[in-house]
Design an enzyme around this catalytic site. Structure first.
Site, mmCIF file in Angstrom:
data_model
loop_
_atom_site.group_PDB
_atom_site.id
_atom_site.type_symbol
_atom_site.label_atom_id
_atom_site.label_comp_id
_atom_site.label_asym_id
_atom_site.label_seq_id
_atom_site.Cartn_x
_atom_site.Cartn_y
_atom_site.Cartn_z
ATOM 1 N N ASP A 1 29.767 47.464 34.349
ATOM 2 C CA ASP A 1 30.423 48.339 33.382
ATOM 3 C C ASP A 1 29.569 49.582 33.192
ATOM 4 O O ASP A 1 28.393 49.491 32.842
ATOM 5 C CB ASP A 1 30.601 47.582 32.057
ATOM 6 C CG ASP A 1 31.090 48.469 30.934
ATOM 7 O OD1 ASP A 1 31.721 49.503 31.231
ATOM 8 O OD2 ASP A 1 30.835 48.129 29.764
ATOM 9 N N GLU B 1 45.176 36.925 53.398
ATOM 10 C CA GLU B 1 45.002 35.678 52.641
ATOM 11 C C GLU B 1 46.103 34.741 53.106
ATOM 12 O O GLU B 1 47.269 34.939 52.801
ATOM 13 C CB GLU B 1 45.115 35.929 51.144
ATOM 14 C CG GLU B 1 44.885 34.657 50.324
ATOM 15 C CD GLU B 1 45.260 34.808 48.867
ATOM 16 O OE1 GLU B 1 44.722 34.035 48.052
ATOM 17 O OE2 GLU B 1 46.085 35.677 48.538
ATOM 18 N N ASP C 1 46.979 40.252 50.083
ATOM 19 C CA ASP C 1 47.081 39.157 49.118
ATOM 20 C C ASP C 1 48.342 38.321 49.334
ATOM 21 O O ASP C 1 49.427 38.870 49.556
ATOM 22 C CB ASP C 1 47.094 39.747 47.703
ATOM 23 C CG ASP C 1 47.265 38.699 46.630
ATOM 24 O OD1 ASP C 1 46.294 37.946 46.390
ATOM 25 O OD2 ASP C 1 48.356 38.607 46.043
ATOM 26 N N ASP D 1 33.946 48.716 36.211
ATOM 27 C CA ASP D 1 34.756 49.862 36.616
ATOM 28 C C ASP D 1 34.258 50.432 37.939
ATOM 29 O O ASP D 1 33.255 49.976 38.500
ATOM 30 C CB ASP D 1 34.759 50.926 35.527
ATOM 31 C CG ASP D 1 33.369 51.217 34.966
ATOM 32 O OD1 ASP D 1 32.446 51.390 35.783
ATOM 33 O OD2 ASP D 1 33.218 51.256 33.736
ATOM 34 N N ASP E 1 42.713 45.992 48.218
ATOM 35 C CA ASP E 1 43.488 44.759 48.120
ATOM 36 C C ASP E 1 44.957 45.136 47.995
ATOM 37 O O ASP E 1 45.356 45.764 47.011
ATOM 38 C CB ASP E 1 43.029 43.985 46.875
ATOM 39 C CG ASP E 1 43.253 42.488 46.983
ATOM 40 O OD1 ASP E 1 44.243 42.101 47.631
ATOM 41 O OD2 ASP E 1 42.459 41.718 46.423
ATOM 42 N N HIS F 1 37.314 35.217 44.373
ATOM 43 C CA HIS F 1 37.685 35.292 42.958
ATOM 44 C C HIS F 1 38.712 34.256 42.549
ATOM 45 O O HIS F 1 38.974 34.091 41.346
ATOM 46 C CB HIS F 1 38.242 36.690 42.655
ATOM 47 C CG HIS F 1 39.544 36.958 43.352
ATOM 48 N ND1 HIS F 1 39.610 37.295 44.683
ATOM 49 C CD2 HIS F 1 40.827 36.916 42.908
ATOM 50 C CE1 HIS F 1 40.882 37.448 45.026
ATOM 51 N NE2 HIS F 1 41.647 37.227 43.970
ATOM 52 N N ASP F 2 39.326 33.565 43.501
ATOM 53 C CA ASP F 2 40.381 32.604 43.193
ATOM 54 C C ASP F 2 39.910 31.157 43.185
ATOM 55 O O ASP F 2 40.730 30.247 43.020
ATOM 56 C CB ASP F 2 41.523 32.741 44.208
ATOM 57 C CG ASP F 2 42.556 33.770 43.784
ATOM 58 O OD1 ASP F 2 42.640 34.050 42.574
ATOM 59 O OD2 ASP F 2 43.281 34.284 44.650
ATOM 60 N N ASP G 1 32.550 49.592 27.623
ATOM 61 C CA ASP G 1 33.740 48.974 27.035
ATOM 62 C C ASP G 1 33.845 47.492 27.354
ATOM 63 O O ASP G 1 34.810 46.833 26.967
ATOM 64 C CB ASP G 1 35.008 49.703 27.480
ATOM 65 C CG ASP G 1 35.286 49.564 28.976
ATOM 66 O OD1 ASP G 1 34.449 48.987 29.699
ATOM 67 O OD2 ASP G 1 36.341 50.048 29.431
#
Length: 554
Positions: A23, A258, A202, A31, A100, A331-332, A27
């Site tokens: 970050d 994927e 994806d 990013d 992605d 990430h999955d 916030d």
């Protein structure tokens, strides 16, 4: 042979979950500027390509995989100028940015869907998959979505059901419509014109839908998993060859799909010069030990021999005409140490086994952020700490099945995708140096001892091991161009293989057990040790959880 390899076959890739990497503005959300700030770290890790998860405008029903505009940047993550700067600064360091592409579905707030759902007579009426109700008013089929519940949702304005493989906020696009395909190809070309170096595709195995018929129920809800009904359906390759011809041909980029539902035997049709992608993520080793089919899926037993067979099958099926993306985390899925090793295993040694395989198997290594630190799963005791929709749905399903909150939490601790999405751990300071604000997701409790700063100062750390292996792969051509041959097939402790090049071969030995493991020392006649995770590596014996690489001239 090596000279004929393409740049993406010789480099290493890092997947960055943008929301959790760095970050820059306080916030609490990662990013694009944050990624730019950390490019030198990635370069030192030997990374030549960075795959960033979706940063397009999105209501965030599924953390950005529900897109409302394919050709813009969500203000949460920055601006288009920030992305252009990231591409430029990464390029100065020899790193390309990989986008992605989420082409199976959009957000239900996308302008395309808003028009399509407004009625049956409009230019985008068939851009999505609409079906009438059954005579009794129920859903067109008994398909269960990936995240649980019916895969069909009723639209009052349209007077029909629409299909969603995932959340109801993620309606599936109708790839049978050539206008849809052209619009999607145009968005890919838009990003190529921005200078990106490739795409991760994806959920791509779901874009082709077969006949809309009921399946055999696989649970008490009377439904059947949509994955079993639509994944890798006949005719999908026609669509993907069209994508390849339109988007990729003549451009020096790479694509990786994927491909859940694609087996090792399917790989010759999916990758290589005659295939549709340069690489595909197939799931056999990731799903090893998991019972599929219901929202309350559980764990089943497996052995090292099972894992070896799966990895070797994929390696061999890609050997003649294809390339493999070597990965153990993304990430999955939860963190891989907790998947492949018992809770008693030494994290440092176990993580080094994974790192060794990552950089020595034939293919392009895909590192997932934090994997190089040896991050482990979280085990929060409050469901409200979890953000992931699939985790929350699984928890709710287990409660509905009569599990207590304690039992339901214990079950999701192993499965939750949030374990891979906790903020990156840079320092031992507050919030692990990820943000000066309140992080969007709690930081893993181990951040005070497991972080980049502390591991950079430790030559025996997992991060140091990953950096060393990246350099070894770069400087030993047999680990890039060499063939793959599994050895010690029947060992229940050791996974070992040889990468044979034109002038030398590497022998890789990993002991997955917490006991010493013996093997015939003659296997290493004439070979010299390159690297070992054990303090004293001995030919003929591996210490518990030891990883070792040897080299021999041929």
């Amino acid at each position: 042979m090596e000279d004929r390899l393409k740049w993406w076959q010789k480099t290493n890739v890092c997947e960055i979950y943008v929301r959790s990497f760095q970050d820059s503005d306080g916030d609490g959300i990662g990013d694009l500027k944050g990624i730019t700030q950390r490019l030198d770290y990635l370069k030192k890790l030997g990374i030549g390509a960075v795959w960033i998860t979706p940063c397009y405008p999105s209501p965030q029903a599924d953390n950005g995989y529900d897109i409302v505009d394919y050709c813009a940047i969500d203000e949460t993550f920055g601006t288009m100028e920030d992305l252009e700067t990231l591409i430029s600064e990464a390029g100065k360091r020899g790193i390309c940015i990989v986008m992605d592409l989420v082409f199976n579905h959009t957000s239900d707030q996308h302008a395309w869907f808003l028009e399509s759902s407004s009625g049956k007579e409009n230019p985008k009426s068939d851009w999505y998959i609409w079906r009438d109700a059954k005579p009794d008013g129920s859903e067109p089929t008994n398909w269960r979505s990936i995240f649980g519940g019916s895969a069909w949702t009723w639209s009052e304005t349209r007077g029909q059901y629409y299909l969603h493989t995932f959340l109801k906020e993620q309606p599936d696009l109708n790839w049978e419509n050539p206008e849809v395909r052209c619009a999607l190809y145009d968005t890919a070309i838009f990003w190529l014109d921005k200078g990106v170096g490739g795409f991760r595709m994806d959920a791509i195995t779901y874009i082709k839908k077969p006949a809309f018929t009921d399946g055999v129920p696989d649970a008490g809800d009377g439904m059947t998993a949509i994955h079993e009904m639509i994944a890798n359906s006949d005719g999908i390759l026609d669509f993907l060859h069209e994508f390849k011809d339109t988007v990729q041909s003549g451009r020096d980029i790479f694509t990786v799909g994927e491909a859940n539902g694609v087996n090792a035997s399917d790989l010759p049709e999916w990758v290589g010069s005659e295939g549709v992608f340069d690489m595909v993520f197939e799931f056999s080793h990731i799903l090893l030990g998991l019972k599929e089919g219901t929202a309350g899926a559980g764990r089943i037993g497996w052995t090292l021999v099972d894992l070896k067979r799966i990895l070797t099958d994929s390696q061999e099926k890609n050997a003649g005409n294809g390339w493999y993306p070597v990965y153990f985390e993304n990430h999955d899925h939860p963190r891989c140490i907790d998947h492949y090793f018992p809770g008693t295993a030494d994290s440092n040694m176990a993580a080094k086994i994974i790192g060794t395989l990552l950089f020595t198997l034939r293919g392009t290594p895909f590192v997932y952020q934090g994997q190089e630190l040896g991050l482990r799963n979280v085990a929060w005791d409050d469901i409200n700490d979890y953000n992931d929709i699939s985790t929350r749905n699984r928890y709710g399903f287990l409660i509905s099945e009569g599990k207590t909150p304690v039992e339901a939490l214990a079950a999701i601790h192993f499965f939750s995708r949030d374990s891979a999405r906790t903020p990156m751990q840079w320092t031992a300071d507050k919030n692990a140096g990820f943000t000066r604000g309140t992080p969007w997701l709690p930081v893993n409790e181990n951040y005070r001892t497991c972080n980049v700063a502390s591991e950079e100062a430790d030559p025996d750390s997992i991060l140091s091991w990953y950096r060393a292996l990246a350099e070894i792969r770069r400087s030993h051509s047999e680990l890039i161009e060499g063939s793959y041959e599994e050895i010690l097939h029947d060992s229940s402790q050791i996974y070992a293989f040889i990468r044979r090049g034109t002038t030398a071969e590497a022998i890789i030995l990993t002991n997955f057990s917490e006991e010493t493991a013996e093997y015939d020392a003659a296997l290493l006649d004439g070979a010299a040790l390159v690297i070992s995770s054990a303090e004293n590596s001995t030919k003929g014996m591996l210490e518990h959880l030891e990883s070792a690489v040897y080299k021999r001239k041929i």
